[in-house]
Structure formats: structure tokens, C-alpha cells
Scaffold this motif. Structure first.
Motif, short mmCIF file in Angstrom:
data_model
loop_
_atom_site.label_atom_id
_atom_site.label_comp_id
_atom_site.label_asym_id
_atom_site.label_seq_id
_atom_site.Cartn_x
_atom_site.Cartn_y
_atom_site.Cartn_z
N TRP A 106 -2.34 -3.05 -0.71
CA TRP A 106 -1.83 -1.68 -0.67
C TRP A 106 -0.41 -1.64 -0.14
CZ3 TRP A 106 -1.31 1.94 3.67
CH2 TRP A 106 -1.03 3.25 3.25
N CYS A 107 -0.13 -2.43 0.91
CA CYS A 107 1.21 -2.46 1.49
C CYS A 107 2.24 -3.04 0.53
CB CYS A 107 1.21 -3.30 2.77
SG CYS A 107 0.23 -2.60 4.10
N ALA A 108 1.86 -4.05 -0.24
CA ALA A 108 2.79 -4.72 -1.14
C ALA A 108 2.95 -4.02 -2.48
CB ALA A 108 2.35 -6.17 -1.35
N GLU A 109 2.08 -3.06 -2.76
CA GLU A 109 2.11 -2.36 -4.05
C GLU A 109 3.49 -1.82 -4.43
OE1 GLU A 109 -0.06 1.55 -4.88
OE2 GLU A 109 -1.49 -0.03 -5.45
N PRO A 110 4.25 -1.22 -3.51
CA PRO A 110 5.57 -0.71 -3.89
C PRO A 110 6.60 -1.80 -4.21
CG PRO A 110 4.80 0.32 -1.85
CD PRO A 110 3.87 -0.81 -2.17
N ALA A 138 10.95 2.38 -2.37
CA ALA A 138 9.90 1.37 -2.45
C ALA A 138 9.86 0.54 -1.17
CB ALA A 138 10.10 0.48 -3.67
N ALA A 139 11.04 0.16 -0.69
CA ALA A 139 11.11 -0.61 0.56
C ALA A 139 10.58 0.22 1.73
CB ALA A 139 12.54 -1.06 0.82
N GLU A 140 10.94 1.49 1.78
CA GLU A 140 10.47 2.36 2.85
C GLU A 140 8.96 2.56 2.77
OE1 GLU A 140 12.85 5.89 2.59
OE2 GLU A 140 14.59 4.89 3.48
N ALA A 141 8.43 2.68 1.55
CA ALA A 141 6.98 2.83 1.38
C ALA A 141 6.25 1.59 1.88
CB ALA A 141 6.64 3.11 -0.08
N ALA A 142 6.76 0.41 1.54
CA ALA A 142 6.13 -0.83 1.99
C ALA A 142 6.18 -0.94 3.51
CB ALA A 142 6.81 -2.04 1.35
N ARG A 143 7.29 -0.56 4.09
CA ARG A 143 7.42 -0.59 5.56
C ARG A 143 6.45 0.39 6.20
NH1 ARG A 143 12.96 1.09 7.05
NH2 ARG A 143 12.07 3.16 7.01
N TRP A 144 6.38 1.61 5.69
CA TRP A 144 5.49 2.62 6.24
C TRP A 144 4.03 2.20 6.11
CZ3 TRP A 144 1.71 5.73 4.00
CH2 TRP A 144 1.21 6.73 4.82
N ARG A 145 3.65 1.71 4.94
CA ARG A 145 2.26 1.29 4.71
C ARG A 145 1.88 0.16 5.66
NH1 ARG A 145 0.96 1.45 -1.76
NH2 ARG A 145 1.59 3.62 -2.11
N THR A 146 2.79 -0.78 5.85
CA THR A 146 2.53 -1.90 6.75
C THR A 146 2.33 -1.40 8.18
OG1 THR A 146 3.76 -3.41 5.32
CG2 THR A 146 3.40 -4.12 7.60
N ALA A 147 3.15 -0.45 8.59
CA ALA A 147 3.02 0.11 9.93
C ALA A 147 1.67 0.81 10.11
CB ALA A 147 4.16 1.08 10.21
#
Length: 100
Positions: free
Chosen positions: A51-55, A17-26
């Protein structure tokens, strides 16, 4: 900094979840430009932030709102320091035992 629940238990995120939020933000930061709303009618940066915060669901509301504010800054400010955000997400993951 690890946040805690009202019962005092640490709030932890799944690492994915943390990696998804980081990737989406990037991705959103890479694709953002100030005139984007002109080229994509109806676009708002809020949809990217959501969308970035969803995970990150499951975090306390105050923590989530702080992260949403940080994500907004990271998307809209090309010179923003992203390392603090990355470190903060790492402290929220269950496999972060020493806080680094």
C-alpha cells in the motif's frame, strides 16, 4: 540520487506521489506493533508495504524494491531514521532541481 531509465533519462515522480508514499509509510509505522497479526488475523506487513509503495509505480524495478525494503524497515523499526527516506523521495520528484 536520481535514478535513470535504461535510456539514461532521469526517473522522476510526481511530487504528490512522493508525498503519498511518505504519508502512507508514516501511517503504517504509527499503527504497526509486533503482535498486530494476532489482533488482525491475516494481517501481514507486506500488505502495508504494498500500500505504501503503490504511489511509486513507474520507478525501475530495482529502485522500487530498494524503496520497499526501506519502507518495511521504517514500518517495523520504531528507531529507524526516516529522514534519509524523506530526502530520497525528494530527489525523485520533478521539482527537485538541485538534489537537496
Amino acid at each position: 540520487m536520481t535514478t535513470t531509465t535504461p535510456s539514461g533519462e532521469p526517473t522522476m515522480l510526481d511530487r504528490s506521489a512522493a508525498e503519498a508514499a511518505r504519508w502512507r509509510t508514516a501511517v503504517c509505522a504509527f499503527e504497526y506493533y509486533p503482535e498486530k497479526h494476532l489482533d488482525e488475523p491475516g494481517y501481514t506487513v507486506d500488505e502495508d508495504v504494498t500500500w505504501c509503495a503503490e504511489p511509486l509505480t513507474g520507478l525501475p524495478d530495482n529502485e522500487l524494491e530498494q524503496l520497499r525494503a526501506t519502507i518495511r524497515t521504517l514500518i517495523t523499526t520504531p528507531t529507524a531514521d526516516r529522514q534519509a527516506f524523506i530526502r530520497h523521495l525528494a530527489t525523485l520528484t520533478a521539482d527537485d532541481t538541485d538534489g537537496t
